[in-house]
Scaffold this motif. Structure first.
Motif, PDB file in Angstrom:
ATOM      1  N   VAL A  38      -5.414 -98.575 -49.009  1.00 66.53           N
ATOM      2  CA  VAL A  38      -6.716 -98.478 -49.687  1.00 66.53           C
ATOM      3  C   VAL A  38      -7.750 -99.377 -49.003  1.00 66.53           C
ATOM      4  CG1 VAL A  38      -7.938 -98.927 -51.850  1.00 66.53           C
ATOM      5  CG2 VAL A  38      -5.702 -97.801 -51.887  1.00 66.53           C
ATOM      6  N   SER A  39      -7.350-100.600 -48.664  1.00 67.26           N
ATOM      7  CA  SER A  39      -8.273-101.534 -48.020  1.00 67.26           C
ATOM      8  C   SER A  39      -8.697-101.026 -46.644  1.00 67.26           C
ATOM      9  CB  SER A  39      -7.624-102.910 -47.893  1.00 67.26           C
ATOM     10  OG  SER A  39      -7.263-103.428 -49.156  1.00 67.26           O
ATOM     11  N   THR A  40      -7.752-100.437 -45.906  1.00 63.91           N
ATOM     12  CA  THR A  40      -8.084 -99.933 -44.571  1.00 63.91           C
ATOM     13  C   THR A  40      -9.041 -98.758 -44.652  1.00 63.91           C
ATOM     14  OG1 THR A  40      -5.917-100.664 -43.775  1.00 63.91           O
ATOM     15  CG2 THR A  40      -7.107 -99.080 -42.416  1.00 63.91           C
ATOM     16  N   HIS A  62     -13.773 -93.520 -31.096  1.00 65.18           N
ATOM     17  CA  HIS A  62     -12.814 -92.796 -31.933  1.00 65.18           C
ATOM     18  C   HIS A  62     -11.413 -93.402 -31.809  1.00 65.18           C
ATOM     19  CE1 HIS A  62     -12.074 -89.322 -34.460  1.00 65.18           C
ATOM     20  NE2 HIS A  62     -10.990 -89.044 -33.763  1.00 65.18           N
ATOM     21  N   GLY A  63     -10.971 -93.647 -30.576  1.00 65.09           N
ATOM     22  CA  GLY A  63      -9.667 -94.271 -30.389  1.00 65.09           C
ATOM     23  C   GLY A  63      -9.636 -95.700 -30.892  1.00 65.09           C
ATOM     24  N   ALA A  64     -10.790 -96.388 -30.814  1.00 65.96           N
ATOM     25  CA  ALA A  64     -10.854 -97.764 -31.304  1.00 65.96           C
ATOM     26  C   ALA A  64     -10.643 -97.818 -32.810  1.00 65.96           C
ATOM     27  CB  ALA A  64     -12.197 -98.384 -30.932  1.00 65.96           C
ATOM     28  N   ILE A  65     -11.219 -96.868 -33.547  1.00 68.95           N
ATOM     29  CA  ILE A  65     -11.028 -96.820 -34.999  1.00 68.95           C
ATOM     30  C   ILE A  65      -9.559 -96.547 -35.316  1.00 68.95           C
ATOM     31  CG2 ILE A  65     -11.677 -95.621 -37.124  1.00 68.95           C
ATOM     32  CD1 ILE A  65     -14.383 -95.041 -35.841  1.00 68.95           C
ATOM     33  N   PHE A  66      -8.929 -95.685 -34.539  1.00 72.21           N
ATOM     34  CA  PHE A  66      -7.507 -95.383 -34.703  1.00 72.21           C
ATOM     35  C   PHE A  66      -6.672 -96.655 -34.611  1.00 72.21           C
ATOM     36  CE2 PHE A  66      -3.574 -94.847 -32.275  1.00 72.21           C
ATOM     37  CZ  PHE A  66      -2.849 -93.991 -33.085  1.00 72.21           C
ATOM     38  N   ALA A  67      -6.842 -97.402 -33.512  1.00 71.39           N
ATOM     39  CA  ALA A  67      -6.040 -98.606 -33.314  1.00 71.39           C
ATOM     40  C   ALA A  67      -6.418 -99.705 -34.302  1.00 71.39           C
ATOM     41  CB  ALA A  67      -6.219 -99.114 -31.880  1.00 71.39           C
ATOM     42  N   PHE A  68      -7.703 -99.886 -34.546  1.00 72.83           N
ATOM     43  CA  PHE A  68      -8.154-100.927 -35.469  1.00 72.83           C
ATOM     44  C   PHE A  68      -7.610-100.682 -36.875  1.00 72.83           C
ATOM     45  CE2 PHE A  68     -11.245-102.433 -38.631  1.00 72.83           C
ATOM     46  CZ  PHE A  68     -11.313-103.785 -38.305  1.00 72.83           C
ATOM     47  N   SER A  69      -7.601 -99.434 -37.308  1.00 72.04           N
ATOM     48  CA  SER A  69      -7.115 -99.118 -38.656  1.00 72.04           C
ATOM     49  C   SER A  69      -5.623 -99.400 -38.774  1.00 72.04           C
ATOM     50  CB  SER A  69      -7.420 -97.659 -38.993  1.00 72.04           C
ATOM     51  OG  SER A  69      -8.804 -97.414 -38.987  1.00 72.04           O
ATOM     52  N   GLY A  70      -4.859 -99.030 -37.750  1.00 70.61           N
ATOM     53  CA  GLY A  70      -3.435 -99.327 -37.789  1.00 70.61           C
ATOM     54  C   GLY A  70      -3.159-100.821 -37.829  1.00 70.61           C
ATOM     55  N   GLN A  71      -3.880-101.582 -36.997  1.00 72.86           N
ATOM     56  CA  GLN A  71      -3.683-103.029 -36.972  1.00 72.86           C
ATOM     57  C   GLN A  71      -4.148-103.676 -38.273  1.00 72.86           C
ATOM     58  OE1 GLN A  71      -6.051-103.724 -33.553  1.00 72.86           O
ATOM     59  NE2 GLN A  71      -4.522-102.937 -32.120  1.00 72.86           N
ATOM     60  N   THR A  72      -5.263-103.201 -38.811  1.00 71.50           N
ATOM     61  CA  THR A  72      -5.777-103.757 -40.059  1.00 71.50           C
ATOM     62  C   THR A  72      -4.811-103.519 -41.211  1.00 71.50           C
ATOM     63  OG1 THR A  72      -8.061-103.445 -39.338  1.00 71.50           O
ATOM     64  CG2 THR A  72      -7.695-103.672 -41.697  1.00 71.50           C
ATOM     65  N   MET A  73      -4.243-102.320 -41.259  1.00 68.57           N
ATOM     66  CA  MET A  73      -3.284-102.027 -42.316  1.00 68.57           C
ATOM     67  C   MET A  73      -2.078-102.962 -42.242  1.00 68.57           C
ATOM     68  SD  MET A  73      -0.933 -98.741 -43.098  1.00 68.57           S
ATOM     69  CE  MET A  73       0.268 -99.530 -42.044  1.00 68.57           C
ATOM     70  N   ILE A  74      -1.595-103.227 -41.030  1.00 63.28           N
ATOM     71  CA  ILE A  74      -0.453-104.118 -40.868  1.00 63.28           C
ATOM     72  C   ILE A  74      -0.810-105.541 -41.304  1.00 63.28           C
ATOM     73  CG2 ILE A  74       1.055-105.203 -39.160  1.00 63.28           C
ATOM     74  CD1 ILE A  74       0.974-102.569 -37.606  1.00 63.28           C
ATOM     75  N   LEU A  75      -1.995-106.018 -40.891  1.00 63.77           N
ATOM     76  CA  LEU A  75      -2.403-107.380 -41.249  1.00 63.77           C
ATOM     77  C   LEU A  75      -2.561-107.537 -42.761  1.00 63.77           C
ATOM     78  CD1 LEU A  75      -5.021-108.203 -38.473  1.00 63.77           C
ATOM     79  CD2 LEU A  75      -2.708-109.110 -38.704  1.00 63.77           C
ATOM     80  N   ILE A  76      -3.161-106.538 -43.409  1.00 66.13           N
ATOM     81  CA  ILE A  76      -3.343-106.625 -44.863  1.00 66.13           C
ATOM     82  C   ILE A  76      -1.997-106.538 -45.570  1.00 66.13           C
ATOM     83  CG2 ILE A  76      -4.382-105.484 -46.857  1.00 66.13           C
ATOM     84  CD1 ILE A  76      -6.675-104.625 -45.060  1.00 66.13           C
TER      85      ILE A  76
END
Length: 305
Positions: free
Chosen positions: A74-76, A39-53
């Motif tokens: 939207v992509s995240t 659950h925490g991994a999805i939290f951090a991954f989504s934040g990082q993915t949004m920044i990268l995109i």
């Protein structure tokens, strides 16, 4: 007094993020009945993915800032949906009837995989978003000191409160809410009564993944960056908070997580911040021990009747 108010306001924003995470965690735990470190991994991954995109949209696609932020959000959500679908069908369903430690190991592997995936995608570099909606809104002022929150903090809090209220209403008054409670209590009995337990299970896991993703994106938009190892820290905090408060009600878990966020902010305002996480986790661990010790002490008394 205004300084204390400022710490409470800061804690209310972090508490809202914790509340959204805790609500989604309890929903998934209700049907899983296992510790979920992903659950925490999805939290951090989504934040990082949004920044990268967002960085990709700005530097490569030459989008405007609002357009690249919208494109990243939207992509995240699409990535989070894929992760929730894979977890529900490929990880949780095959292992839910196995030994309890199997889920723990699988979600720990998921945490490591998502953290490393984000790190490799960013080439171990930290990318930062510019300050967004950072205009301060004053709540009180005296002697030249102002207690404020920024527009994005207020917006995050408003969205989270609205979502939590809506989620509570849906769980309490809709067919899905009744089916979710039935599956939480006894999946076999629920299936005998005509409940599609597999559908409820998959929808719940997907909902939990999307709430974690939304919290991660809100945190990224406010802080501008999320560290690669923050998934484990946030995941442990939510795990301890929900364990202390219980897994029966997402609303109660959200309220407890919000209180924890305010307490954490007060610690940071009055004590050394480098010891904040250690002392707050130690406090939660002590509360957890006292809670289960009390239950063990009361149990023999109940058996006498």
């Amino acid at each position: 007094m205004l300084y204390f108010l400022q710490q409470v306001l800061n804690g209310a924003h972090m508490g809202a993020l914790y509340a959204l995470l805790a609500s989604g965690y309890v929903l998934v735990n209700g049907v899983l009945h296992r510790t979920n470190l992903a659950h925490g991994a999805i939290f951090a991954f989504s934040g990082q993915t949004m920044i990268l995109i967002a960085v990709f949209g700005w530097q490569v696609l030459w989008m405007t800032l609002p357009m690249t932020i919208g494109f990243a959000i939207v992509s995240t959500f699409a990535y989070a949906t894929l992760i929730g679908w894979v977890l529900a069908r490929g990880v949780f369903e095959p292992l839910v009837k196995a030994a309890p430690n199997a889920i723990v190991v699988a979600t720990l592997g998921t945490l490591i995989f998502l953290s490393e995936l984000a790190r490799i995608a960013a080439d171990t570099h930290d990318f930062w978003l510019p300050p967004l909606l950072a205009t301060p809104v004053t709540f009180a002022e005296a002697g030249g000191y102002r207690a404020t929150l920024t527009v994005i903090q207020l917006l995050n809090c408003a969205i989270i409160v609205a979502l939590l209220v809506l989620s509570g209403i849906l769980l309490g008054r809709t067919r899905f809410g009744r089916n979710w409670r039935a599956v939480c209590d006894d999946p076999a009995a629920a299936e005998m009564c005509g409940v599609d337990t597999r559908r409820v299970f998959r929808a719940t896991v997907l909902h939990g993944a999307l709430t974690a993703a939304l919290a991660g994106m809100m945190a990224a938009l406010y802080f501008g960056n999320i560290g690669f190892g923050s998934g484990l820290i946030f995941g442990l905090k939510i795990l301890f908070v929900t364990a202390v408060g219980g897994y029966r009600s997402p609303t109660h878990a959200a309220m407890g997580a919000a209180t924890f966020g305010i307490a954490e902010s007060l610690w940071a305002g009055y004590f050394p911040i480098e010891w904040r996480d250690a002392w707050m986790l130690a406090l939660l661990a002590a509360m957890l021990v006292l809670r289960f010790s009390g239950q063990e002490a009361v149990r023999p008394f109940r058996h006498n009747f």
